[in-house]
Design an enzyme around this catalytic site. Structure first.
Site, PDB file in Angstrom:
ATOM      1  N   LYS A 119     -14.287   4.208   5.127  1.00  0.00           N
ATOM      2  CA  LYS A 119     -14.046   4.988   6.347  1.00  0.00           C
ATOM      3  C   LYS A 119     -15.346   5.286   7.071  1.00  0.00           C
ATOM      4  O   LYS A 119     -15.403   5.236   8.294  1.00  0.00           O
ATOM      5  CB  LYS A 119     -13.319   6.300   6.025  1.00  0.00           C
ATOM      6  CG  LYS A 119     -11.839   6.059   5.787  1.00  0.00           C
ATOM      7  CD  LYS A 119     -11.010   7.315   5.896  1.00  0.00           C
ATOM      8  CE  LYS A 119      -9.551   6.959   5.666  1.00  0.00           C
ATOM      9  NZ  LYS A 119      -8.807   7.970   4.946  1.00  0.00           N
ATOM     10  N   LYS A 209      -4.183  -2.333   2.613  1.00  0.00           N
ATOM     11  CA  LYS A 209      -3.027  -1.617   2.045  1.00  0.00           C
ATOM     12  C   LYS A 209      -2.128  -1.096   3.164  1.00  0.00           C
ATOM     13  O   LYS A 209      -2.613  -0.822   4.283  1.00  0.00           O
ATOM     14  CB  LYS A 209      -3.485  -0.482   1.129  1.00  0.00           C
ATOM     15  CG  LYS A 209      -4.087   0.689   1.854  1.00  0.00           C
ATOM     16  CD  LYS A 209      -4.235   1.924   0.960  1.00  0.00           C
ATOM     17  CE  LYS A 209      -4.847   3.057   1.769  1.00  0.00           C
ATOM     18  NZ  LYS A 209      -4.979   4.317   1.142  1.00  0.00           N
ATOM     19  N   LYS A 212      -0.542   5.031   6.287  1.00  0.00           N
ATOM     20  CA  LYS A 212       0.012   5.918   7.325  1.00  0.00           C
ATOM     21  C   LYS A 212      -0.775   5.823   8.616  1.00  0.00           C
ATOM     22  O   LYS A 212      -0.270   6.108   9.685  1.00  0.00           O
ATOM     23  CB  LYS A 212      -0.084   7.380   6.864  1.00  0.00           C
ATOM     24  CG  LYS A 212       0.835   7.716   5.734  1.00  0.00           C
ATOM     25  CD  LYS A 212       0.683   9.201   5.393  1.00  0.00           C
ATOM     26  CE  LYS A 212       1.369   9.527   4.095  1.00  0.00           C
ATOM     27  NZ  LYS A 212       0.474  10.058   3.071  1.00  0.00           N
TER      28      LYS A 212
HETATM   29  P1  TYM Z   1      -1.823   9.774  -0.079  1.00  0.00           P
HETATM   30  O1  TYM Z   1      -1.187  10.960   0.498  1.00  0.00           O
HETATM   31  O2  TYM Z   1      -2.677   8.916   0.781  1.00  0.00           O
HETATM   32  O3  TYM Z   1      -0.728   8.858  -0.740  1.00  0.00           O
HETATM   33  C1  TYM Z   1       0.251   9.412  -1.600  1.00  0.00           C
HETATM   34  C2  TYM Z   1       0.475   8.461  -2.763  1.00  0.00           C
HETATM   35  O4  TYM Z   1       0.920   7.191  -2.265  1.00  0.00           O
HETATM   36  C3  TYM Z   1       0.091   6.167  -2.811  1.00  0.00           C
HETATM   37  N1  TYM Z   1      -0.047   5.086  -1.822  1.00  0.00           N
HETATM   38  C4  TYM Z   1       0.238   3.811  -2.090  1.00  0.00           C
HETATM   39  N2  TYM Z   1       0.687   3.213  -3.198  1.00  0.00           N
HETATM   40  C5  TYM Z   1       0.893   1.885  -3.132  1.00  0.00           C
HETATM   41  N3  TYM Z   1       0.679   1.142  -2.011  1.00  0.00           N
HETATM   42  C6  TYM Z   1       0.224   1.721  -0.874  1.00  0.00           C
HETATM   43  N4  TYM Z   1       0.042   1.013   0.223  1.00  0.00           N
HETATM   44  C7  TYM Z   1      -0.006   3.110  -0.875  1.00  0.00           C
HETATM   45  N5  TYM Z   1      -0.448   3.995   0.055  1.00  0.00           N
HETATM   46  C8  TYM Z   1      -0.471   5.196  -0.542  1.00  0.00           C
HETATM   47  C9  TYM Z   1      -1.255   6.821  -3.064  1.00  0.00           C
HETATM   48  O5  TYM Z   1      -1.997   6.097  -4.007  1.00  0.00           O
HETATM   49  C10 TYM Z   1      -0.797   8.174  -3.571  1.00  0.00           C
HETATM   50  O6  TYM Z   1      -0.471   8.105  -4.941  1.00  0.00           O
HETATM   51  N6  TYM Z   1      -5.552  11.849  -2.669  1.00  0.00           N
HETATM   52  C11 TYM Z   1      -4.134  11.582  -2.619  1.00  0.00           C
HETATM   53  C12 TYM Z   1      -3.307  12.834  -2.656  1.00  0.00           C
HETATM   54  C13 TYM Z   1      -3.647  13.776  -3.740  1.00  0.00           C
HETATM   55  C14 TYM Z   1      -3.317  13.636  -5.107  1.00  0.00           C
HETATM   56  C15 TYM Z   1      -3.858  14.788  -5.745  1.00  0.00           C
HETATM   57  C16 TYM Z   1      -2.615  12.672  -5.836  1.00  0.00           C
HETATM   58  C17 TYM Z   1      -4.355  14.924  -3.594  1.00  0.00           C
HETATM   59  N7  TYM Z   1      -4.468  15.533  -4.806  1.00  0.00           N
HETATM   60  C18 TYM Z   1      -3.722  14.978  -7.119  1.00  0.00           C
HETATM   61  C19 TYM Z   1      -2.483  12.882  -7.194  1.00  0.00           C
HETATM   62  C20 TYM Z   1      -3.020  14.007  -7.824  1.00  0.00           C
HETATM   63  C21 TYM Z   1      -3.798  10.830  -1.348  1.00  0.00           C
HETATM   64  O7  TYM Z   1      -4.482  10.910  -0.360  1.00  0.00           O
HETATM   65  O8  TYM Z   1      -2.628  10.175  -1.394  1.00  0.00           O
END
Ligand code: TYM
Length: 343
Positions: A119, A209, A212
């Protein structure tokens, strides 16, 4: 005896998409349903993480409730007594622990995080927020406060999970056994029944990937897309002109992504899907089968979504947030004692 904790969080920056569903939501919902009574399940919205990237703040509060409704439509049983559904910012211990972890984290460690590197290369060091830089210690706090052992996340979050293990070990070595170390990535895969991390790719640019933040939305299947629109997106997914189906991410990333998605959507192995399609010259039948599977999934999902009772959901949130504040504060006090902030 206290139960082992399975925990994950999904940001509510936009409607959730199929990558979020397959990477994190489906594994935790499946486990919550199949192992009810055996584990404590923590599913939360990391709302403070939401504005590590720019968002429309006037929509955030409502979007969080919408996301929680998506969890229920994905099959989550909110009557499960071992399920805790909460918002990160409603449990201030997360931010407090994040600060403590910050002070034991190297600047270089965070600079090396792939997501930050990508980023900041894209938008420039003067524009990337400190929140984006400092996001892994808050994520580690989310996990370590509850001694979570299993954390279903997509492959893009693997590095952050590894950071969580590293910082937990570092503090345990310095202060005694403060934290449970979450299982390693490979143990997590075994536990969730995967042979590798889940990474759903963008349909238009299959080397990226599914995300969003895709501006056109053409490469992303949102869980709010109509089944017809989703079908169109699959049928116009980028493939190649080689004219022979192979499962080869380097040479045919688009097709490989479609095969992976079909395996996940139909709960079959990649091997089974390959047996059916590899070697064929026509890409249409593979796309059609996936388009139908996704359309069927979306219509069921969206019909459940209309039936989610928001009042019971809000009650569940309040009860969970009260319980998790107690649990998190008990943990925080031990940490504060260990670092010399409390007697
Ligand atoms: P976030 O909100 O971007 O995404 C939520 C979850 O979806 C998964 N994900 C994907 N998996 C497969 N293919 C994709 N294209 C794809 N895009 C998103 C992400 O890997 C995630 O599991 N940092 C995290 C949120 C978070 C979190 C935590 C997760 C904050 N604290 C503690 C677990 C434990 C995040 O930004 O995910």
């Amino acid at each position: 005896m206290t139960k082992q904790v399975i925990l994950t969080g999904l940001r509510a920056n936009n409607d959730l998409h199929l990558g979020n569903y397959l990477g994190a939501l489906l594994p935790i919902v499946d486990l919550a349903n199949s192992q009810a009574g055996k584990y404590q399940i923590n599913l939360f919205v990391p709302d403070l993480h939401s504005f590590t990237t720019p968002i429309d703040h006037t929509k955030l509060y409502r979007q969080i409730i919408v996301s929680l409704k998506f969890f229920v439509a994905a099959g989550l049983d909110i009557n499960n007594k071992d399920l805790f559904l909460y918002r990160q910012s409603f449990i201030p211990a997360h931010s407090e622990l994040a600060w403590i972890l910050n002070c034991f984290t190297g600047f270089g460690e965070l600079t090396r995080m792939t997501e930050f590197k990508d980023k900041s290369a894209r938008i420039g060091k003067d524009h990337i927020g400190v929140g984006q830089f400092d996001y892994p210690p808050l994520m580690a706090a989310d996990i370590l406060l509850y001694d979570a052992l299993y954390v279903p996340v997509g492959d893009d979050q693997r590095q952050h999970l590894e950071f969580t293990r590293t910082i937990a070990e570092r503090l345990n070595n310095k202060f005694g056994k403060l934290f449970t170390i979450p299982k390693s990535t490979s143990e997590q895969h075994v536990f969730f029944g995967n042979d590798q991390g889940v990474r759903v790719r963008d349909l238009q640019e299959p080397t990226k990937k599914m995300s969003k933040s895709d501006e056109t939305g053409k490469g992303v299947i949102f869980l709010s897309d109509s089944p017809t629109l989703a079908k169109k997106k699959i049928m116009s997914a980028t493939t190649d002109s080689l004219g022979r189906i192979a499962y080869n991410r380097a040479e045919q990333p688009g097709l490989t992504n479609l095969i992976d998605m079909l395996a996940q959507m139909t709960n079959k192995s990649v091997g089974d899907i390959c047996k059916k399609y590899v070697g064929h010259a026509q890409y249409g039948p593979l796309k059609s089968e996936l388009a139908d599977a996704i359309a069927e999934f979306l219509s069921k999902f969206q019909s459940k979504l209309t039936k989610v009772d928001e009042k019971s959901l809000i009650r569940k949130l309040q009860v969970s947030e009260e319980a998790m504040n107690k649990q998190a504060n008990l943990k925080l006090i031990k940490i504060q004692q260990a670092v010399g902030l409390r007697k």
